[in-house]
Design a protein around this motif. Sequence first.
Motif, PDB file in Angstrom:
ATOM      1  N   CYS A  34       0.783  -1.335  -0.033  1.00 58.67           N
ATOM      2  CA  CYS A  34       0.013   0.123  -0.144  1.00 58.67           C
ATOM      3  C   CYS A  34       0.747   1.205   0.202  1.00 58.67           C
ATOM      4  O   CYS A  34       0.615   2.324  -0.799  1.00 58.67           O
ATOM      5  N   LEU A  35       1.916   1.011   0.705  1.00 58.88           N
ATOM      6  CA  LEU A  35       2.815   2.693   0.798  1.00 58.88           C
ATOM      7  C   LEU A  35       3.470   2.852  -0.448  1.00 58.88           C
ATOM      8  O   LEU A  35       3.617   3.728  -0.737  1.00 58.88           O
ATOM      9  N   ILE A  36       3.836   1.668  -1.096  1.00 55.22           N
ATOM     10  CA  ILE A  36       4.500   2.005  -2.596  1.00 55.22           C
ATOM     11  C   ILE A  36       3.475   2.527  -3.484  1.00 55.22           C
ATOM     12  O   ILE A  36       3.712   3.115  -4.272  1.00 55.22           O
ATOM     13  N   GLY A  37       2.268   1.733  -3.294  1.00 48.85           N
ATOM     14  CA  GLY A  37       1.093   2.191  -4.131  1.00 48.85           C
ATOM     15  C   GLY A  37       0.765   3.545  -4.133  1.00 48.85           C
ATOM     16  O   GLY A  37       0.167   4.235  -5.031  1.00 48.85           O
ATOM     17  N   ALA A  38       0.845   3.899  -2.668  1.00 48.00           N
ATOM     18  CA  ALA A  38       0.282   5.419  -2.704  1.00 48.00           C
ATOM     19  C   ALA A  38       1.267   6.570  -2.807  1.00 48.00           C
ATOM     20  O   ALA A  38       1.031   7.735  -2.473  1.00 48.00           O
ATOM     21  N   VAL A  88       7.261  -4.995  -4.443  1.00 47.41           N
ATOM     22  CA  VAL A  88       5.885  -5.088  -4.496  1.00 47.41           C
ATOM     23  C   VAL A  88       5.549  -6.703  -4.851  1.00 47.41           C
ATOM     24  O   VAL A  88       4.744  -7.486  -4.067  1.00 47.41           O
ATOM     25  N   ASN A  89       5.853  -7.207  -5.931  1.00 49.73           N
ATOM     26  CA  ASN A  89       5.992  -8.403  -6.306  1.00 49.73           C
ATOM     27  C   ASN A  89       6.356  -9.462  -5.096  1.00 49.73           C
ATOM     28  O   ASN A  89       5.730 -10.610  -4.956  1.00 49.73           O
ATOM     29  N   VAL A  90       7.595  -9.337  -4.668  1.00 52.90           N
ATOM     30  CA  VAL A  90       8.060  -9.834  -3.475  1.00 52.90           C
ATOM     31  C   VAL A  90       7.398  -9.916  -2.203  1.00 52.90           C
ATOM     32  O   VAL A  90       6.953 -11.049  -1.448  1.00 52.90           O
ATOM     33  N   SER A  91       6.674  -8.781  -1.969  1.00 52.24           N
ATOM     34  CA  SER A  91       5.891  -8.636  -0.544  1.00 52.24           C
ATOM     35  C   SER A  91       4.494  -9.509  -0.801  1.00 52.24           C
ATOM     36  O   SER A  91       4.104 -10.151  -0.037  1.00 52.24           O
ATOM     37  N   PHE A  92       3.871  -9.271  -2.195  1.00 55.76           N
ATOM     38  CA  PHE A  92       2.644 -10.088  -2.324  1.00 55.76           C
ATOM     39  C   PHE A  92       3.266 -11.409  -2.282  1.00 55.76           C
ATOM     40  O   PHE A  92       2.288 -12.479  -1.985  1.00 55.76           O
ATOM     41  N   LEU A  93       4.179 -12.021  -2.953  1.00 57.62           N
ATOM     42  CA  LEU A  93       4.576 -13.279  -3.011  1.00 57.62           C
ATOM     43  C   LEU A  93       4.822 -14.039  -1.603  1.00 57.62           C
ATOM     44  O   LEU A  93       4.347 -15.017  -1.300  1.00 57.62           O
ATOM     45  N   GLU A  94       5.548 -12.985  -0.735  1.00 57.98           N
ATOM     46  CA  GLU A  94       5.730 -13.619   0.751  1.00 57.98           C
ATOM     47  C   GLU A  94       4.325 -13.598   1.390  1.00 57.98           C
ATOM     48  O   GLU A  94       4.072 -14.470   2.259  1.00 57.98           O
ATOM     49  N   LEU A  95       3.393 -12.636   1.211  1.00 59.51           N
ATOM     50  CA  LEU A  95       2.086 -12.665   1.858  1.00 59.51           C
ATOM     51  C   LEU A  95       1.377 -14.101   1.310  1.00 59.51           C
ATOM     52  O   LEU A  95       0.937 -14.664   2.446  1.00 59.51           O
ATOM     53  N   CYS A  96       1.486 -14.497   0.039  1.00 59.55           N
ATOM     54  CA  CYS A  96       0.764 -15.723  -0.240  1.00 59.55           C
ATOM     55  C   CYS A  96       1.561 -16.964   0.113  1.00 59.55           C
ATOM     56  O   CYS A  96       0.948 -18.047   0.739  1.00 59.55           O
ATOM     57  N   TYR A  97       2.928 -16.813   0.448  1.00 61.95           N
ATOM     58  CA  TYR A  97       3.818 -17.986   0.946  1.00 61.95           C
ATOM     59  C   TYR A  97       3.459 -18.272   2.482  1.00 61.95           C
ATOM     60  O   TYR A  97       3.346 -19.383   2.607  1.00 61.95           O
ATOM     61  N   ILE A  98       3.482 -17.244   3.166  1.00 62.74           N
ATOM     62  CA  ILE A  98       3.120 -17.739   4.550  1.00 62.74           C
ATOM     63  C   ILE A  98       1.581 -18.090   4.810  1.00 62.74           C
ATOM     64  O   ILE A  98       1.249 -18.924   5.616  1.00 62.74           O
ATOM     65  N   THR A  99       0.754 -17.434   3.972  1.00 60.92           N
ATOM     66  CA  THR A  99      -0.701 -18.007   3.778  1.00 60.92           C
ATOM     67  C   THR A  99      -1.015 -19.462   3.558  1.00 60.92           C
ATOM     68  O   THR A  99      -1.836 -19.954   3.765  1.00 60.92           O
TER      69      THR A  99
END
Length: 313
Positions: free
Chosen positions: A46-50, A63-74
Amino acid sequence: MSGNRSLCTTFTFVAFSSLEELQPVLFVVFLTIYLFTVGGNLLIICLIGATPSLHTPMYFFLVNVSFLELCYITSVGPQMLVHLLVETKTISVGGCAAQMYVFTILGLTECCLLAAMAYDRFVAICHPLHYTLLMGPPVCLKLAAASWTTGVVVESAQTTWLFTLPFCGTGEIQHFLCDIMPVVKLACVDTSHNEIVLFAVSALFVMSPCLLTLCSYARVLLTILGIPSAAGRRKASSTCSSHVLVVSLFYGTALFACLQPKAAHSPQTDKAAALMYTVVTPALNPVIYTLRNQDVKEAFQRLTRRSPFRQMA
């Protein structure tokens, strides 16, 4: 297969079976880490997007890595949390395959994305006059698409092939997730050829991005050492320090987990390595990228100053 063997339809996780008294404590610890990781990575996205000033190639890949890490731990965290609360810690063979598809695809994709980020830093520091041309939006999109495509194609094929094996016996997995080697151990056929192929695929597709990353940073280091002013060297190195830390964490655990032969694996080492790359590393990445990155810290401070809650206060 002999006639008295039946195929497994479910697997049972026994990673925490010897820690029954500690499971409520582990639940609280892992729930805290999970919520912190999800919140931290969502904050970065969100910070990078804003923040228009962060709409650059480096932060596009972040952003790609953060999204990936979010999916990874989920893909691992919620199931592990549930299993810490219930007595029966089972998963269907299909559910196990689905989990392995997700986290192996994400793991290989992250290897490729980290290599793309290292290439971005190489171009920015070693060829700054050509940076806009070499790292324009079309190039960034192609690098990100190639990273995700490589992860999906390679790991989908590998996992599909792995689950053509027959599984029998007790179906007990000495782990808290469906990792590759613990599942291979449940096969009731000789898996030596499968292990050789799995090892070769891991070596090729994990080591290739790793070598590209190392080569990029070797050139970056030589360029930084050649900068005459100390201030210039500090400025150049500061743009790479957070990424170097993340790369070291990721590849340290990934290489340890992927490149061991079956004989060297033990339940304890498998679980320790898996906890590092599925729980600890995704939790540390938001901390590293926010605390060690001046641009992100400044963007966060500007955003908090504009917050309506702060203005009302």
